[in-house]
Design a protein around this motif. Structure first.
Motif, PDB file in Angstrom:
ATOM      1  N   ASP A 195      30.661  46.953 -30.391  1.00 55.92           N
ATOM      2  CA  ASP A 195      30.700  46.597 -31.810  1.00 55.92           C
ATOM      3  C   ASP A 195      30.640  47.851 -32.673  1.00 55.92           C
ATOM      4  O   ASP A 195      29.864  48.774 -32.399  1.00 55.92           O
ATOM      5  CB  ASP A 195      29.523  45.688 -32.163  1.00 55.92           C
ATOM      6  N   PRO A 196      31.439  47.922 -33.741  1.00 54.12           N
ATOM      7  CA  PRO A 196      31.409  49.094 -34.624  1.00 54.12           C
ATOM      8  C   PRO A 196      30.134  49.132 -35.452  1.00 54.12           C
ATOM      9  O   PRO A 196      29.527  48.096 -35.742  1.00 54.12           O
ATOM     10  CB  PRO A 196      32.638  48.886 -35.515  1.00 54.12           C
ATOM     11  N   LEU A 197      29.714  50.344 -35.827  1.00 53.45           N
ATOM     12  CA  LEU A 197      28.537  50.485 -36.667  1.00 53.45           C
ATOM     13  C   LEU A 197      28.846  50.148 -38.117  1.00 53.45           C
ATOM     14  O   LEU A 197      27.954  49.764 -38.878  1.00 53.45           O
ATOM     15  CB  LEU A 197      27.992  51.917 -36.574  1.00 53.45           C
ATOM     16  N   GLN A 198      30.107  50.294 -38.510  1.00 57.92           N
ATOM     17  CA  GLN A 198      30.521  49.970 -39.868  1.00 57.92           C
ATOM     18  C   GLN A 198      31.835  49.206 -39.832  1.00 57.92           C
ATOM     19  O   GLN A 198      32.642  49.383 -38.916  1.00 57.92           O
ATOM     20  CB  GLN A 198      30.707  51.248 -40.698  1.00 57.92           C
ATOM     21  N   ALA A 202      34.690  42.496 -43.965  1.00 63.01           N
ATOM     22  CA  ALA A 202      33.442  41.782 -44.279  1.00 63.01           C
ATOM     23  C   ALA A 202      33.736  40.550 -45.127  1.00 63.01           C
ATOM     24  O   ALA A 202      33.199  39.454 -44.867  1.00 63.01           O
ATOM     25  CB  ALA A 202      32.480  42.715 -45.005  1.00 63.01           C
ATOM     26  N   ILE A 203      34.592  40.707 -46.140  1.00 65.24           N
ATOM     27  CA  ILE A 203      34.950  39.568 -46.988  1.00 65.24           C
ATOM     28  C   ILE A 203      35.691  38.513 -46.170  1.00 65.24           C
ATOM     29  O   ILE A 203      35.470  37.301 -46.344  1.00 65.24           O
ATOM     30  CB  ILE A 203      35.812  40.042 -48.176  1.00 65.24           C
ATOM     31  N   PHE A 204      36.566  38.964 -45.297  1.00 64.97           N
ATOM     32  CA  PHE A 204      37.312  38.039 -44.437  1.00 64.97           C
ATOM     33  C   PHE A 204      36.346  37.151 -43.652  1.00 64.97           C
ATOM     34  O   PHE A 204      36.480  35.921 -43.626  1.00 64.97           O
ATOM     35  CB  PHE A 204      38.199  38.847 -43.480  1.00 64.97           C
ATOM     36  N   LEU A 224      30.564  31.594 -32.695  1.00 65.98           N
ATOM     37  CA  LEU A 224      31.600  30.611 -33.036  1.00 65.98           C
ATOM     38  C   LEU A 224      32.768  31.256 -33.772  1.00 65.98           C
ATOM     39  O   LEU A 224      33.391  30.645 -34.635  1.00 65.98           O
ATOM     40  CB  LEU A 224      31.004  29.464 -33.880  1.00 65.98           C
ATOM     41  N   GLY A 225      33.042  32.507 -33.432  1.00 64.83           N
ATOM     42  CA  GLY A 225      34.103  33.255 -34.090  1.00 64.83           C
ATOM     43  C   GLY A 225      33.538  34.122 -35.187  1.00 64.83           C
ATOM     44  O   GLY A 225      32.990  35.201 -34.931  1.00 64.83           O
ATOM     45  N   PRO A 226      33.596  33.686 -36.445  1.00 68.37           N
ATOM     46  CA  PRO A 226      33.187  34.552 -37.561  1.00 68.37           C
ATOM     47  C   PRO A 226      31.686  34.608 -37.825  1.00 68.37           C
ATOM     48  O   PRO A 226      31.219  35.518 -38.502  1.00 68.37           O
ATOM     49  CB  PRO A 226      33.903  33.926 -38.763  1.00 68.37           C
TER      50      PRO A 226
END
Length: 309
Positions: free
Chosen positions: A187-190, A196-198, A16-18
């Protein structure tokens, strides 16, 4: 007398996006099947609808594999089975077809084993997660509505929430497919602390938007963890998502894609979104105006009638 059960499981849209690998929504498109235990060994499979020409008709069929997994988990021998499936969930389009097949098989096993082994909701989610790999699709397929799924020391967990009645889902389904494993490969590993906060903030906001404040859906569906990285594998999908969001529609990639989910703020907004899609890309999109499924997967005793198990 051999027992027969009828199973109905909804499509789902995950992320669903985030809400990457955490949030999922059940949608009003359904795979339906009738499973009958045979008096002797054997396997009979007929499939109509989506995937009829492609899915296997032997023991490798995902519904049969899920049934066998449940029987083994509870120390029972699986009988011969007749499986009659009518599929409506598109395959390889990001609408949870594999999760629905897993849930269908587990619910069929639950129905056939009723009176001998009682398979509860926690066991169903655990088995489904073991088979699917993560719970974000199988949780809404099992329980309906909006689900938050996570895994702790006790195994997979979920919380079901009711979606605000003003939320009107619209799914744009293309005629091409996307492998979930291929999509995940981008997908990135990091990720950065900022990203992340976003996503943490948007995921929290999305729960509020879907349950209380649909007017916040556009902001709540922003994402920086996966969609931009997968865009190179789904150029037309990315183009449509960007075009819709530029016009104010809460559009996201549905699951691993390539379908696009719009969480419209009211049914009327869906018509306007469909107009945008019709003039944005060269890809023909099948616009499906759906509802949120609130019941999840169901199994009924088909032998006796429609008594819920």
């Amino acid at each position: 007398m051999t027992r027969s059960v009828q199973v109905r499981v909804p499509a789902t849209s995950a992320n669903l996006g985030p809400g990457f690998d955490t949030l999922g929504l059940a949608l009003s498109v359904y795979d339906e099947l009738i499973v009958t235990g045979l008096p002797g060994p054997g396997l009979e499979i007929t499939v109509a609808g989506e995937g009829a020409a492609d899915v296997p008709t032997d023991a490798s069929h995902l519904v049969v594999r899920a049934m066998a997994y449940a029987y083994e988990a509870f120390g029972r021998t699986m009988p011969g089975v007749r499986l009659e499936a009518v599929n409506a969930i598109p395959h390889g389009r990001g609408m949870g077809s594999s999760g629905a097949a897993v849930v269908s098989g587990l619910l069929a096993a639950k129905g056939l084993l009723a009176g001998d082994v009682e398979i509860g909701a926690d066991a169903l989610l655990r088995l489904a997660t073991e088979l699917e790999g993560h719970p974000d699709n199988v949780a809404p397929a099992l329980f309906g509505g909006l689900t938050i799924a996570w895994v702790d020391e006790h195994g997979p967990q979920h919380k079901k929430l009711l979606v605000h009645r003003g939320v009107a889902p619209l799914v744009f389904v293309p005629d091409f497919t996307m492998s979930t494993s291929v999509a995940r490969g981008f997908d990135p590993l990091q990720v950065t602390r900022e990203d992340a906060i976003f996503n943490l903030s948007r995921s929290a906001l999305l729960v509020a938007a879907l349950t209380q404040s649909p007017d916040l859906l556009l902001a709540a569906t922003e994402d920086k963890l996966h969609q931009s990285y997968r865009a190179q594998a789904m150029v037309e999908t990315d183009k449509l998502v960007r075009a819709l969001r530029a016009e104010g529609f809460a559009a996201v990639v549905s699951g691993a894609g390539p379908s696009v989910l719009v969480l419209a703020d009211g049914p009327g907004q869906r018509l306007a979104a469909a107009e945008v899609a019709a003039h944005t890309t060269d890809t023909p999109w099948d616009a499906r105006m759906l509802a949120v499924d609130v019941r999840g997967g169901m199994v009924r005793d088909h032998t006796e009638g429609s008594t819920p198990l």
